[in-house]
Design a protein around this motif. Structure first.
Motif, short mmCIF file in Angstrom:
data_model
loop_
_atom_site.label_atom_id
_atom_site.label_comp_id
_atom_site.label_asym_id
_atom_site.label_seq_id
_atom_site.Cartn_x
_atom_site.Cartn_y
_atom_site.Cartn_z
N VAL A 83 0.85 -1.20 0.00
CA VAL A 83 0.00 0.00 0.00
C VAL A 83 0.88 1.25 0.00
CG1 VAL A 83 -1.62 1.34 1.40
CG2 VAL A 83 -2.01 -1.10 1.05
N GLY A 84 1.94 1.22 0.83
CA GLY A 84 2.86 2.36 0.88
C GLY A 84 3.51 2.61 -0.47
N ILE A 85 3.97 1.53 -1.11
CA ILE A 85 4.60 1.65 -2.43
C ILE A 85 3.59 2.22 -3.42
CG2 ILE A 85 5.54 0.35 -4.39
CD1 ILE A 85 6.82 -1.57 -2.33
N LEU A 86 2.36 1.69 -3.40
CA LEU A 86 1.32 2.14 -4.32
C LEU A 86 1.08 3.65 -4.21
CD1 LEU A 86 -0.91 1.37 -6.37
CD2 LEU A 86 -2.43 1.02 -4.44
N PHE A 87 0.92 4.13 -2.97
CA PHE A 87 0.63 5.56 -2.79
C PHE A 87 1.85 6.44 -3.06
CE2 PHE A 87 -3.20 3.97 -0.85
CZ PHE A 87 -4.13 4.94 -1.15
N ALA A 88 3.01 5.98 -2.59
CA ALA A 88 4.22 6.80 -2.78
C ALA A 88 4.52 6.93 -4.28
CB ALA A 88 5.40 6.17 -2.05
N VAL A 89 4.44 5.81 -4.98
CA VAL A 89 4.78 5.81 -6.40
C VAL A 89 3.67 6.51 -7.21
CG1 VAL A 89 5.19 4.31 -8.39
CG2 VAL A 89 6.29 3.82 -6.21
N GLY A 90 2.41 6.30 -6.82
CA GLY A 90 1.30 6.98 -7.49
C GLY A 90 1.40 8.49 -7.33
N GLY A 91 1.72 8.94 -6.11
CA GLY A 91 1.88 10.38 -5.86
C GLY A 91 3.04 10.94 -6.67
N ALA A 92 4.13 10.17 -6.73
CA ALA A 92 5.29 10.62 -7.50
C ALA A 92 4.94 10.71 -8.99
CB ALA A 92 6.47 9.67 -7.29
N ALA A 93 4.08 9.79 -9.46
CA ALA A 93 3.67 9.82 -10.87
C ALA A 93 2.95 11.14 -11.15
CB ALA A 93 2.76 8.64 -11.19
#
Lengths: 408, 115
Positions: free
Chosen positions: A275-285
């Motif tokens: 979940v952390g990876i999903l949100f961190a990477v989605g936000g960075a996108a």
């Protein structure tokens, strides 16, 4: 809302928003390959991004110039156009890598086919950008990214040898392959000092109409947000060193990164990590996407702004849409997101001087900055990092070729 | 400008943002029209905007001009109201024929709900 509370919220979002796919890949690979030896490089990189981020924010608040305005004004049209093309290529590669990371995290969470999830992920990102007010985008992804703190707990639970960890913070000679050591050092610096972060941040400062009164907030954001975000990077590397190095595992997949939380903490660790990876990477996108649109709009003088209605800044809006679509095409070819990440970080290192030299020049120009020109500390650190960036920019691609991306 | 404030046109004017009287961003100062170079009293007579102007801005400028469509827009110096971080103009972008790219692109965006 009280000011303190607002600042705290901003900092929380910054911690969650600091880590992107470049940090995930390079910190975990560096830990798995070289143990704790490169922890000091993370510290150097985090101080570097603090120095330049504070400078870009200050230039934006005082002179009302976001980074790409300064680049064109100082480098002129020709060289500035070169900087624009270079930064857009890097932005697109980074965006493609982040989109791939989103799809991989979704795949591990849902079990659905990867390519379907790429399309779904991009569609959701586009809708979120279109309908959500920007402060909410920042909060949703920033707070979601806080789930990555599970890696701090995991790193402690893996019982690293703290003596070894401590020596990792001191640069010292290495018995292992020196070129591989140098390659990962360069990659870690590149991942920490990613240029899209300052494009995005400085444009936000102009858009929100910050003035010299907000310079305290600017400094606090940069120092606290990035150093706490940097501890996440350290935790990723420490965990990878404690877990993967003894086993000889080379983490080539995003799933392996999540294993770093699953092994010590079980299923809940795995879930939080994903979940952390999903949100961190989605936000960075989203940040990367906007950065690309900011750069091109500022360079050509178009109307821009995420706070405007899309029809109020039409070419800016089309720019982020086109970038997102191109990233979708790139990643749909089936190219490995981890590989794209490595290329994106290494190429971004090459483009770094074109971003930071004009900022350093403008930050020293009394005609623009008045009493807020760089002080001695900002200049000493700025020049030091400029030298670091230049060395790193010259060596990055040769090192990537010589070490076969750190494989030795 | 009426004031005698010294301004380095290379650094303080060229490549700066143009903003119209309603606060709309409408292009950059791509080049300047200068008269009186021969009699030793050069003065800026107009701001030039648009892809054809980039041809005079190095080989990358020529490349960019080759790729991008659009003509040159000449903004007479009298239309400049003041200069700070940006160059502020006295009229609207539409009156000065600036920012037409954004006007054209609007059609591509405004059909989407919520635009």
């Amino acid at each position: 809302m009280s000011k303190v509370f607002q600042i705290a919220l901003g900092i929380l979002a910054a911690i969650g928003g600091f880590v992107d796919i470049g940090d995930l890949v390079f910190n975990v690979e560096a830990g798995a390959t070289l143990g704790y030896q490169l922890l000091w490089v993370v510290v150097v990189g985090v101080v570097g991004i603090i120095v330049y981020s504070e400078m870009c924010g200050r230039v934006a608040a005082v002179s009302k110039r976001p980074v790409f305005d300064a680049i064109r004004e100082r480098l002129g049209f020709g060289v500035g156009f070169g900087a624009l093309v270079a930064s857009q290529i890097v932005n697109l590669m980074t965006l493609a890598a982040e989109v791939g990371g989103v799809a991989l995290a979704l795949e591990l969470l849902s079990g659905l086919p990867y390519r379907v999830l790429i399309v779904l992920g991009v569609a959701v990102l586009a809708v979120v950008i279109w309908v959500t007010p920007f402060e909410w985008i920042e909060r949703i992804f920033g707070y979601g990214g806080l789930a990555l703190l599970v890696f701090v707990v995991a790193a402690i639970k893996l019982h690293p040898d703290w003596g070894d960890v401590a020596t990792g913070f001191v640069p010292h000679g290495t018995s292992s392959d020196k070129l591989v050591y140098a390659y990962f050092a360069v990659g870690l610096l590149g991942a920490a000092m990613t240029p899209y972060e300052v494009y995005f941040y400085s444009s936000g400062v102009v858009e929100e109409g910050w003035t010299p009164k907000d310079l305290g907030l600017n400094r606090t954001n940069a120092i606290i947000g990035y150093s706490l975000g940097g501890t996440l990077s350290l935790a990723l590397m420490i965990g990878a060193a404690a877990l993967f190095l003894p086993l000889g595992v080379e983490p080539q997949f995003i799933g392996t990164v999540a294993l770093g939380a699953q092994v010590p903490l079980g299923t809940i660790g795995l879930l939080l990590a994903l979940v952390g990876i999903l949100f961190a990477v989605g936000g960075a996108a989203i940040d990367t996407c906007f950065s690309g649109a900011y750069n091109v709009a500022q360079f050509f003088g178009w109307e821009w702004g995420k706070g405007r209605r899309p029809s109020g800044a039409p070419r800016f809006t089309l720019a982020w849409m086109v970038l997102l679509f191109l990233a979708l095409l790139v990643i749909m070819t089936g190219v490995d997101p981890v590989l794209v990440t490595e290329y994106a970080v290494i190429f971004s290192v090459v483009a770094l001087p074109l971003t930071y030299i004009p900022i350093l020049l403008v930050a020293n120009d009394r005609a623009y900055m008045g009493q807020y020109v760089n002080g001695r500390l900002a200049n000493a650190l700025g020049l030091f990092y400029l030298v670091v960036i230049l060395i790193v920019a010259v060596t990055a691609i040769p090192l990537m070729i010589l070490t076969h991306q750190g494989q030795g | 400008m009426s004031s005698a404030r010294e301004l380095d046109v290379g650094l303080g004017l060229l490549d700066h943002q143009l903003v119209d009287c309603k606060g709309r961003r409408c292009g950059n100062v791509d080049d300047l029209e200068v008269e009186g170079l021969r009699d030793g009293q050069p003065r800026v007579t107009a701001i030039l905007v648009g892809p054809p102007v980039w041809k005079g801005r190095g080989w990358l400028g020529r490349l960019a001009a080759f790729i991008a469509p659009g003509g040159t827009v000449r903004v007479p110096w009298e239309e400049v109201e003041r200069i700070d971080a940006a160059v502020h103009l006295r009229k609207t972008a539409r009156e000065l024929r600036l920012g037409r790219g954004d006007d054209r692109a609007r059609r591509w965006v405004e059909w989407i709900p919520g635009s």
